[in-house]
Design a protein around this motif. Structure first.
Motif, PDB file in Angstrom:
ATOM      1  N   PRO A 149       0.738  -1.373   0.063  1.00 52.53           N
ATOM      2  CA  PRO A 149      -0.102   0.004   0.408  1.00 52.53           C
ATOM      3  C   PRO A 149       0.881   1.179   0.015  1.00 52.53           C
ATOM      4  O   PRO A 149       2.390   1.255   0.550  1.00 52.53           O
ATOM      5  CB  PRO A 149      -0.523  -0.285   1.051  1.00 52.53           C
ATOM      6  CG  PRO A 149       0.091  -0.847   2.174  1.00 52.53           C
ATOM      7  CD  PRO A 149       0.692  -2.061   1.699  1.00 52.53           C
TER       8      PRO A 149
ATOM      9  N   ASP B 254      -2.684   5.736  -2.225  1.00 51.91           N
ATOM     10  CA  ASP B 254      -3.758   4.391  -1.504  1.00 51.91           C
ATOM     11  C   ASP B 254      -4.653   4.921  -0.581  1.00 51.91           C
ATOM     12  O   ASP B 254      -5.467   4.612  -0.105  1.00 51.91           O
ATOM     13  CB  ASP B 254      -3.376   2.699  -1.592  1.00 51.91           C
ATOM     14  CG  ASP B 254      -2.797   2.467  -2.821  1.00 51.91           C
ATOM     15  OD1 ASP B 254      -3.598   2.422  -3.922  1.00 51.91           O
ATOM     16  OD2 ASP B 254      -1.627   2.187  -2.353  1.00 51.91           O
TER      17      ASP B 254
ATOM     18  N   LEU C   1      -9.360   6.704  -1.949  1.00 49.33           N
ATOM     19  CA  LEU C   1      -9.137   6.491  -1.690  1.00 49.33           C
ATOM     20  C   LEU C   1      -9.269   6.139   0.273  1.00 49.33           C
ATOM     21  O   LEU C   1     -10.122   6.489   0.846  1.00 49.33           O
ATOM     22  CB  LEU C   1      -8.106   8.363  -0.759  1.00 49.33           C
ATOM     23  CG  LEU C   1      -7.315   8.582  -2.069  1.00 49.33           C
ATOM     24  CD1 LEU C   1      -6.768  10.321  -1.830  1.00 49.33           C
ATOM     25  CD2 LEU C   1      -6.055   7.919  -1.655  1.00 49.33           C
TER      26      LEU C   1
ATOM     27  N   ALA D 103      -5.289   0.498   4.465  1.00 49.14           N
ATOM     28  CA  ALA D 103      -5.316   0.948   2.864  1.00 49.14           C
ATOM     29  C   ALA D 103      -5.112  -0.447   1.690  1.00 49.14           C
ATOM     30  O   ALA D 103      -5.043  -0.558   1.099  1.00 49.14           O
ATOM     31  CB  ALA D 103      -3.972   2.017   2.412  1.00 49.14           C
TER      32      ALA D 103
ATOM     33  N   ILE E  90      -7.400  -1.831  -1.982  1.00 45.86           N
ATOM     34  CA  ILE E  90      -5.957  -2.470  -2.973  1.00 45.86           C
ATOM     35  C   ILE E  90      -6.600  -2.836  -3.850  1.00 45.86           C
ATOM     36  O   ILE E  90      -6.871  -4.365  -3.898  1.00 45.86           O
ATOM     37  CB  ILE E  90      -4.853  -2.361  -3.185  1.00 45.86           C
ATOM     38  CG1 ILE E  90      -4.034  -1.147  -1.901  1.00 45.86           C
ATOM     39  CG2 ILE E  90      -4.505  -2.286  -4.039  1.00 45.86           C
ATOM     40  CD1 ILE E  90      -2.465  -1.822  -1.631  1.00 45.86           C
TER      41      ILE E  90
END
Length: 205
Positions: free
Chosen positions: A9, A82, A118, A200, A204
């Motif tokens: 990440p 991210d 995000l 994060a 992904i």
């Protein structure tokens, strides 16, 4: 921590610091993210205050004159990330104008939907215990809401030490008599960075 494709990440820490306290929290947060396996970028925004205002404050002047950062935050950092952590000292219950000015340049990315994926979180510092810590974090989070980003609070459950920090909104520090962040505040920021990286990584695609 990586996603199934093997990519770590990416965490961007974007902040404004007038005297170095928010920068110390930013570095601790990035440290926590790296410990969780993330790639990190730690980027201050540009100083915009008039020189006479800076000169009138000894600690502000010292930080501006000896600022250790060579690279300022850019929109590319937001596209790369991210996860995003926003940091600012309190300014009457809001984030500093310097950070707000940078965030106000993100309209193009917002319009293209590039910030909606995000996960974001925020942190702050003030000189008084009731100086607007939570309000400042919420003001930064308002930007994340408008982007369509996912807002991640610090919470209490991530680490037992957070029960004594007193702020589930995000890492914060009350800088009485210009004191630098103590170990408890820095640990809260590290926990926040670790949690940001972990969340994060799960998002992904």
């Amino acid at each position: 921590m990586t996603d199934p494709s093997g990519r770590a990440p990416r965490i961007a820490v974007v902040f404004y610091s007038a005297t170095g306290n928010v920068a110390a929290l930013a570095e601790a947060l990035a440290e926590g993210a790296r410990e969780a396996g993330a790639e990190t970028r730690v980027r201050p925004v540009a100083e915009r205050a008039p020189r006479e205002a800076i000169e009138a404050n000894r600690r502000w002047k010292a930080w501006v004159d000896d600022n250790p950062y060579d690279t300022l935050a850019s929109l590319d950092d937001l596209e790369w990330a991210d996860g995003l952590a926003l940091g600012s000292p309190t300014r009457f219950g809001n984030s500093a104008e310097q950070l707000k000015a940078f965030l106000d340049t993100t309209g193009g990315l917002w319009a293209q939907g590039k910030l909606a994926g995000l996960v974001g979180t925020s942190f702050t510092s003030a000189s008084t215990g009731h100086g607007g810590l939570e309000a400042t974090i919420l003001s930064m989070n308002n930007v994340l809401y408008h982007w369509g980003a996912l807002v991640m609070p610090l919470g209490y459950a991530a680490d037992p030490s957070l029960m004594s920090s007193g702020n589930p909104y995000g890492a914060s520090w009350v800088s009485r008599k210009s004191a630098a962040p103590d170990d408890g505040a820095l640990q809260a920021a590290r926990v926040q960075g670790t949690r940001l990286a972990q969340v994060a990584a799960k998002l992904i695609t």
